[in-house]
Design an enzyme around this catalytic site. Structure first.
Site, mmCIF file in Angstrom:
data_model
loop_
_atom_site.group_PDB
_atom_site.id
_atom_site.type_symbol
_atom_site.label_atom_id
_atom_site.label_comp_id
_atom_site.label_asym_id
_atom_site.label_seq_id
_atom_site.Cartn_x
_atom_site.Cartn_y
_atom_site.Cartn_z
ATOM 1 C CB ALA A 316 -1.324 0.588 1.315
ATOM 2 C CD GLU A 318 3.643 6.441 2.482
ATOM 3 O OE1 GLU A 318 2.935 5.968 2.413
ATOM 4 O OE2 GLU A 318 4.582 7.285 3.095
ATOM 5 C CD GLU A 352 0.075 2.648 3.631
ATOM 6 O OE1 GLU A 352 1.191 3.281 3.535
ATOM 7 O OE2 GLU A 352 1.108 1.441 3.456
ATOM 8 C CD GLU A 374 7.659 4.084 5.509
ATOM 9 O OE1 GLU A 374 6.643 3.167 5.991
ATOM 10 O OE2 GLU A 374 7.623 4.382 4.210
#
Ligand SMILES: [Zn+2]
Length: 927
Positions: A316, A318, A352, A374
């Site tokens: 995914a 963000e 996210e 992260e």
């Protein structure tokens, strides 16, 4: 983002994520980390960073695509509004794979554009820099560079790329979407593609009238019919706030939309019914994180949209206001999706959405500090999901899926520190690794706990507001936390946040805390050294290690206070009787391992076997995991690890079992096929017996917690694997009942029921399961069934299954990524499948097809997986025969590595570890 190879590791834990998002280009490993030498942390950009004489302020991007008919060509015009801040005669931007048609430079005078010239362009393929040479030096001031260009939608899944889905009539519907992080915005439009060079953006896209477009911002007014072509309309979006190029996103598709307040969710029409949980959890988690940080998302963006991209793995991204997900990371269908899929959706959505603050509002100044994006997203992926759904105990999963995972991998000589520079696109991509995600998330969680949640939140709010719409380095974080802590005094006045945190963020690896008790004086000698799993290398680094302990008398495991070890060694007094255990690192809040003297290990082992509940479940998992890894590194007697493993006999919590499961899988890999296999299975049989008796393999009770489900899958997998008749009968019966239509399989037990139910299935039953996959359009469910079909122990079944993936039967609706998974499924579950695969591949004529259809990397990984499952001379002969048949289809390095792996398996039996394990298994007459 949630990337690809890291998530592969989850497959080992059976996590719901699968993987992806790394660009398909070759990703170089980070440069080898040698020591704490500060000079290595200095930047030397190798010519890859853009010159600083000009900087962008705004982009107007216009794109035209005919993706509705599958066309990959697109046209673009970008107006880059820029400031010349130091006089120069060049404008340098990034570009990759775009054809420049023309470029025109204007100066901005009194708000009006004045045409200057058409500068000459040159391109450097190495640095991906496009230079516009002007005829004279540009004065300081504002300019607009307009670039007309064309490009192509990629097939790779990064940059501006194309995907498709199938409708109910199996017709393809194409879409165009983006993945720009870290260095791929330049594949959609020429730009200053560095996170620190933020600007505002206005995007408009011309597309077919039957399609729609979405982007970071809401649409700005109705679509406008194209004057040249009435089949096309232009969608324009509102201007964004200042943001980095890698966070821009747009999707052109015929998707449908659902809405909840200011949250939107988009998916293909035949999956829109599976978006409910993603939408509701997204709303709940965004609110929870807004409250937690004290900074409202909607102060910066009017909407949040999530979109499910088909055939894009399970990662995914963000993008600010338009988060993209591979379908399995967002779609949840209660009829077929498992608790793991749901957990994956909740934690990926939280990851996210946490980025909307950590990464989007405040962005890492350079990729060197990617942990500021992260690490926070990893921590708040679990913590944010926990805030929204406290009953699910997601932070327990963080312990196993982040802390233990990071400790396991961050222990080699070549691991990198959290702060680590990179320049080339390949080096930058390689930074999205275990350190950036799991170590950084674990280290940040350690500091959250030490500083106290209240001061921590206050510090984060200061950090976010001080650096909003801008970039930050680690120093900005330390400073904000320091200001929040000053009032709270949760660290000694002699220490600063900066020096404490830098002892972790600038150093590679992590320490082991050695605890040696003097049982006569009640003193404990504490010492630290870096933990290496592979070899011993001198290391002078000193960590600021926060520690605390619990003891047998005061079974106090709350992390309410810590002391510090900042030297190589120190001595403390403890009030613990010599015959009582003590355990350091309460709830394993600290990111390090702990080793004890033999007597304390002995007392802990006794407690783990006889009174497991006297030790916190996080620490029980820690003890098993630490002992195993310390023993493998030869700093602890392997017997201690094995005896701790034996404590699982009375264990009913998932976390210690998850730690023990890794040890069991390791041992199983070593002894399978040898004369120790029977003994090993007897050990497993003894350990799982108590828990197995209490669980229902084939059904789910309404009151089962998330952790109960994880434990059930772990235990029943072992039970069926070692051949518990009860387990095999119940799973087969459950599959039969589903085939004859009398009872559906509950999704939360489907992984085990399908895999072991199909083991000795009839042709009809096997075919039924296969058709469930073919008929399903839910990617996560298809993956589950693809894995399960590989469990079959019927040669005909497996052969025809392999043919569906390798053969040229194009009517089978496999996605590209699914075919290699069929091969993986066949060799992964059991040696039976390995043998069938070897026989299957032992036809020279097949090798070409295999490589053409599935790629060289699939063949290479099949060979290395066959090798790692080769424990006997007979199995080795089979492998050698296969290598001979395949000949030059197997590259020399893969062949050599395979034979080395087999030799290591053989050698293990004569190693000290191998002998201790054999001895342990042989005397395991204990019960
Ligand atoms: Zn992320």
């Amino acid at each position: 983002m949630v990337p690809w190879k890291i998530v592969l590791l989850f497959a080992i834990f059976g996590g719901a994520f699968a993987e992806r998002l790394f660009p398909t280009g070759k990703v170089a490993a980070p440069r080898k980390y040698i020591s704490d030498d500060e000079s290595l942390l200095e930047e030397d950009d190798g010519g890859y960073r853009l010159p600083k004489e000009t900087a962008p302020s705004h982009y107007t991007i216009q794109l035209k695509t005919s993706v509705h008919q599958g066309d990959i060509d697109f046209q673009g015009v970008v107006d880059i509004h820029l400031d010349v801040v130091e006089s120069t005669d060049k404008i340098v931007v990034n570009s990759r794979g775009l054809d420049i048609v023309s470029a025109t430079l204007y100066s901005v005078e009194d708000g009006e554009l004045v045409l200057l010239e058409q500068p000459l362009e040159t391109y450097d393929e190495q640095t991906e820099q496009l230079t516009f040479q002007c005829s004279s030096t540009l004065d300081l001031g504002s300019y607009v560079l307009t670039i007309d260009y064309t490009g192509q939608l990629q097939s790779s899944g990064s940059g501006f790329f194309r995907r498709f889905y199938r409708d109910e009539n199996n017709n393809r519907h194409y879409l165009a979407t983006t993945q720009f992080e870290p260095t791929r915005a330049r594949m959609a439009f020429p730009c200053y593609d560095e996170p620190t060079l933020k600007a505002t953006f206005t995007v408009s896209i011309t597309h077919h009238v039957t399609y729609n477009a979405v982007s970071n911002m809401p649409q700005d007014g109705p679509v406008v019919v194209d004057s040249e072509d009435p089949e096309f309309v232009t969608t324009t979006f509102q201007k964004t706030k200042r943001m980095s190029t890698y966070l821009l996103a747009f999707v052109v598709s015929d998707f449908e939309t659902r809405q909840l307040g200011s949250q939107l969710i988009h998916a293909r029409p035949n999956a829109i019914d599976e978006t409910e949980f993603g939408l509701v959890s997204g709303d709940a988690i965004l609110d929870a994180l807004g409250e937690y940080t004290g900074v409202s998302y909607y102060d910066y963006k009017p909407k949040l949209a999530q979109i499910a991209i088909p055939d894009w793995g399970s990662g995914a991204m963000e993008n600010w206001g338009l988060v993209t997900y591979g379908e399995p990371a967002l779609l949840f269908n209660p009829k077929v999706s498992t608790y793991r899929t749901k957990t994956g959706v909740a934690t990926t959505v939280a990851h996210e959405l946490a980025h909307q603050w950590f990464g989007n509002l405040v962005t890492t100044d350079w990729w060197k500090y990617i942990w500021l994006n992260e690490g926070f997203a990893n921590l708040y992926g679990y913590y944010g999901a926990h805030l929204a759904y406290p009953d699910e105990k997601y932070m327990d999963l963080h312990q196993i899926q982040a802390v233990h995972l990071a400790l396991a991998q961050d222990s080699t000589e070549t691991t990198r520190p959290m702060n680590w520079n990179a320049n080339t696109p390949a080096e930058i991509s390689a930074l999205f690794d275990t350190i950036a995600y799991y170590k950084s998330g674990s280290v940040l969680n350690m500091f959250r706990i030490i500083f106290g949640d209240e001061a921590w939140r206050k510090g984060l709010k200061t950090y976010l507001l001080n650096r909003q719409l801008d970039v930050a380095t680690d120093l900005d974080l330390y400073e904000a936390l320091q200001s929040a802590l000053s009032a709270e005094r949760s660290i000694p006045t002699t220490m600063t946040v900066k020096e404490i945190m830098e002892s972790w963020t600038n150093a590679a690896g992590y320490p082991v805390l050695n605890v040696r008790r003097n049982y006569r004086t009640n003193e404990v000698i504490l010492s630290q050294q870096r933990f290496f799993s592979d070899k011993k290398v001198p290391n002078e680094h000193l960590w600021y290690i926060p520690y605390n302990y619990a003891d047998q008398k005061n079974q106090q495991f709350e992390v309410d206070q810590v002391s510090w070890l900042t030297k190589r060694a120190g001595r403390i007094h403890v009030d613990v009787k010599p015959e009582q255990w003590l355990v350091f690192n309460r709830q394993q809040f600290g990111y390090y391992r702990v080793n004890y003297d033999a007597r304390n290990w002995e007392m802990l082992t006794w407690a783990m076997i006889h009174y497991p509940e006297s030790i916190h479940h996080y620490n029980r998992a820690q003890l098993i995991d630490d002992a195993f890894n310390l023993a493998r590194a030869e700093v602890l007697d392997f017997n201690v690890a094995l005896r701790l493993l034996a404590s699982l006999i009375n264990e009913e919590d998932y976390l210690p079992w998850a730690a023990g499961d890794k040890v069991l899988r390791y041992l199983h890999g070593k002894v399978r096929g040898t004369d120790l296999q029977g003994r090993f299975e007897y050990l497993v049989h003894t350990l799982i017996g108590n828990v197995y008796m209490k669980l229902k393999v084939e059904s789910v009770d309404a009151d089962e917690s998330l952790k109960d489900k994880y434990l059930k899958q772990l235990i029943s997998t072992w039970a069926c694997q070692i051949g518990y008749v009860d387990c095999l009968e119940k799973t087969h019966a459950a599959l039969k009942a589903a085939v004859d239509g009398s009872m559906e399989v509950h999704p939360d037990v489907s992984t085990v029921v399908y895999c072991y139910g199909v083991q000795h299935a009839s042709d009809n039953e096997f075919l039924w399961l296969y058709n469930r996959m073919v008929d399903s359009k839910n990617e996560a469910y298809r993956s589950l069934v693809i894995s399960a079909l590989g469990c079959a122990q019927n040669k005909d079944h497996l052969n025809s299954y392999l043919s569906t993936a390798i053969g040229s039967v194009s009517e089978i609706n496999y996605l590209d990524a699914e075919r290699p998974r069929v091969i993986q499924a066949v060799y992964s579950n059991d040696r039976y499948g390995v043998d069938v695969l070897i026989d299957y591949l032992n036809t020279a004529a097949l090798a070409d097809d295999f490589v053409n259809r599935l790629g060289q990397s699939t063949l290479n990984s099949a060979i290395s997986n066959i090798a790692s499952r080769t424990n006997t001379e007979e199995e080795l002969d089979r492998l050698k025969g296969l290598l001979e048949t395949l000949g030059s289809h197997v590259p020399e390095n893969v062949r050599t590595a395979a034979l080395t792996t087999v030799q290591a398996n053989f050698d293990w039996r004569d190693s000290l570890e191998g002998v201790i394990v054999a001895d342990f298994l042989e005397m395991s007459g204990w019960k």
